[in-house]
Design an enzyme around this catalytic site. Structure first.
Site, short mmCIF file in Angstrom:
data_model
loop_
_atom_site.label_atom_id
_atom_site.label_comp_id
_atom_site.label_asym_id
_atom_site.label_seq_id
_atom_site.Cartn_x
_atom_site.Cartn_y
_atom_site.Cartn_z
N THR A 206 0.73 -1.13 0.12
CA THR A 206 0.06 0.15 0.12
C THR A 206 0.82 1.46 -0.05
O THR A 206 1.92 1.07 0.38
CB THR A 206 -0.88 0.04 1.30
OG1 THR A 206 -1.55 -1.15 1.35
CG2 THR A 206 -1.57 1.11 1.37
N GLY B 50 1.15 -1.36 5.16
CA GLY B 50 1.89 -2.36 5.93
C GLY B 50 0.66 -3.36 6.52
O GLY B 50 0.83 -4.01 7.55
#
Length: 529
Positions: free
Chosen positions: A336, A418
């Protein structure tokens, strides 16, 4: 208000976003320019065929949220995968490319919101920096090179991926220049024809044909039927103000629960080991609720409206003890980028864009240099599973951009990449800044921990950076925490960032030293819009 700020995990994206803000562009204009650029700069982390989520706050109004994640294809049923002789959804390849990429639909919905108060900067101007980067080339970061090496074997049979991301049969190496001229042409077509071309224009026709040809279940009707949705954000009130995040299918619920539980427990006299212990244990309680309750919005239980209630938070806080709760629990990885900004009018954005695993499905659309996401991997092929695959349904998402409106007038846009680490890093960042009194930079850079999986790692243990282990390891171990030390400032801990806007118009921005990012502030001098 003239102070502006931008935070992104790659400094060039921050520079591009700040330049738009400096010329008077809106926060949404700036975010789209940076989002296009970072899809070029960090192709292993995100793609314009991935998903996105937005939180937007205009001063004096309630925050607004955009869900720009795509649903499963109409053909993507459990029976269809069983016919393909699959017992689980493959992580890579055409069968992993089963959900529509929603991020561009989110850009359009955000532009509609921006246009309510300010004229949008034309797309050709916003997308020009991304086009230039893709044509002229980017410097390969350590992160991109490491991801390239990691997926080498998984992507070996994906010819178009190899052509684009392993030119001349050579893996990407840090420091070299990498170009993606096909992606430049794709972005140029978006600039010319508009974002909707991806779903209902010439681009859509070519994308659908390419996906069908390689064996993906996605078809043209799936693209035609997609539109990003404005949704009501979730919120919870703490002693310091109101926190906001995204509803299902994201894990925004977990992020808010961690903060609410911690706020309920927090005592100013705690030392750092007790604070970290409480955050870890609050995370466990929040994850147990998340794993039981967060699915496609059509599958939510009757308990959903009460999950952030005072009584439920009190109940969860009461289950946090002096000793560590036995762990692990199942978890999910993810790749991301998070970015945040505030413009000259005080409009603030918290934004996330993702393709799930590094390089997503590995399916690259020919002549577009465009990597398709593999978000649908989080579906189950067990019909009894609460996240069972079904046509048109959305998978569970780790993505959750965050925002807080403080009682003292400050506003904070914050987030991270994460996977499982997103809610935990958000909590570490926010509590260190607000409860511990650290600076924004210190709150982000100080050693962190992560319970469960993160991007590039499938272990469920409690990882902790060595600099924090050196300080707190013994006391946390005495409480029953089984700690796995990892190097300080490890990329496994995610790429956090934050932008703060004060009641008197001052701005601070910070980005994670674990990334290639920058938190930049400045003054708006232009009059765009």
């Amino acid at each position: 208000m003239t102070a502006i700020g931008f935070s992104a995990p790659h400094y060039q994206a921050s520079e591009i976003g700040l330049a738009v803000l400096r010329e008077g562009g809106s926060a949404i204009d700036a975010m789209i320019a940076a989002a296009a650029a970072i899809s070029v700069l960090y192709p292993h982390m995100n793609s314009l065929a991935g998903d996105g989520f937005w939180l937007i706050h205009k001063p004096g109004e309630a925050p607004r949220a955009i869900d720009a994640c795509g649903p499963a294809a109409g053909l993507a049923s459990i029976e269809w995968y069983q016919y393909q002789k699959q017992t689980t959804i493959p992580g890579r390849g055409p069968l992993a490319a089963l959900t529509v990429g929603g991020t561009l639909g989110g850009w359009q919905r955000a532009r509609d919101i921006a246009a309510e108060t300010q004229a949008n900067i034309p797309l050709p101007e916003l997308l020009a920096p991304a086009i230039s980067l893709a044509k002229q080339g980017i410097r390969v970061t350590d992160s991109l090179a490491a991801a390239s090496h990691k997926v080498m074997m998984e992507m070996a049979r994906l010819e178009e991926f190899q052509r684009v991301f392993a030119p001349g049969n050579q893996l990407l190496e840090a420091g070299q220049t990498f170009t993606n001229p096909d992606l430049a042409d794709f972005i140029a077509q978006l600039a010319h024809a508009g974002l909707d071309d991806f779903y209902r224009g010439a681009l859509a026709n070519d994308i659908a044909s390419a996906l069908t040809a390689v064996g993906s279940p996605l078809r043209l009707d799936d693209l035609h039927g997609y539109r990003a949705q404005e949704v009501a954000p979730l919120s919870v009130t703490t002693r310091l103000g109101q926190c906001f995040n995204l509803p299902a299918p994201t894990q925004g619920l977990a992020s808010l629960l961690i903060l609410a539980i911690y706020d309920r427990l927090f005592q100013p006299g705690w030392d750092e080991s007790v604070r970290v212990h409480a955050l870890i244990e609050a995370t466990k309680q929040a994850f147990l609720v998340r794993d039981r309750e967060v699915f496609d919005p059509r599958r939510l239980s009757e308990r959903w409206p009460a999950l952030l209630s005072d009584s439920h938070v009190e109940q969860l806080a009461g289950q946090v003890g002096l000793q560590a709760l036995p762990w692990p629990q199942p978890a999910a990885p993810g790749d991301t980028v998070w970015m945040g900004c505030v413009d000259k009018n005080g409009v603030m954005v918290s934004f996330i864009q993702s393709i799930y695993w590094e390089f997503g499905s590995g399916v690259v659309i020919p002549d577009m240099g465009l990597v398709w996401n593999n978000r649908g991997v989080s579906f189950s092929l067990d019909p009894q599973h609460s996240n069972a695959l079904a046509p048109g349904y959305k998978p569970f998402h780790t993505l959750n951009p965050a925002m807080m409106l403080l009682d003292d007038g400050r506003r904070i846009s914050y987030g991270t990449m994460g996977g499982e680490g997103q809610p935990q890093t958000q909590a570490a960042l926010l509590t260190r800044y607000l409860y511990d009194g650290l600076s924004l930079e210190q709150a982000i850079s100080r050693g962190r921990w992560l319970l469960g999986r993160t991007w590039g790692d499938n272990n469920h243990d409690l990882k902790m950076e060595q600099d924090l282990v050196d300080i707190l390891g013994d006391s946390l171990s005495a409480r029953g925490h089984m700690i796995k030390p990892i190097p300080a400032h490890s990329e496994l801990m995610g790429h956090a960032g934050a932008v703060v806007h004060t009641a008197d118009g001052r701005v601070a921005a910070a980005s994670d030293p674990r990334s290639n990012g920058a938190g930049l502030v400045g003054e708006a001098v232009g009059v765009a819009g």
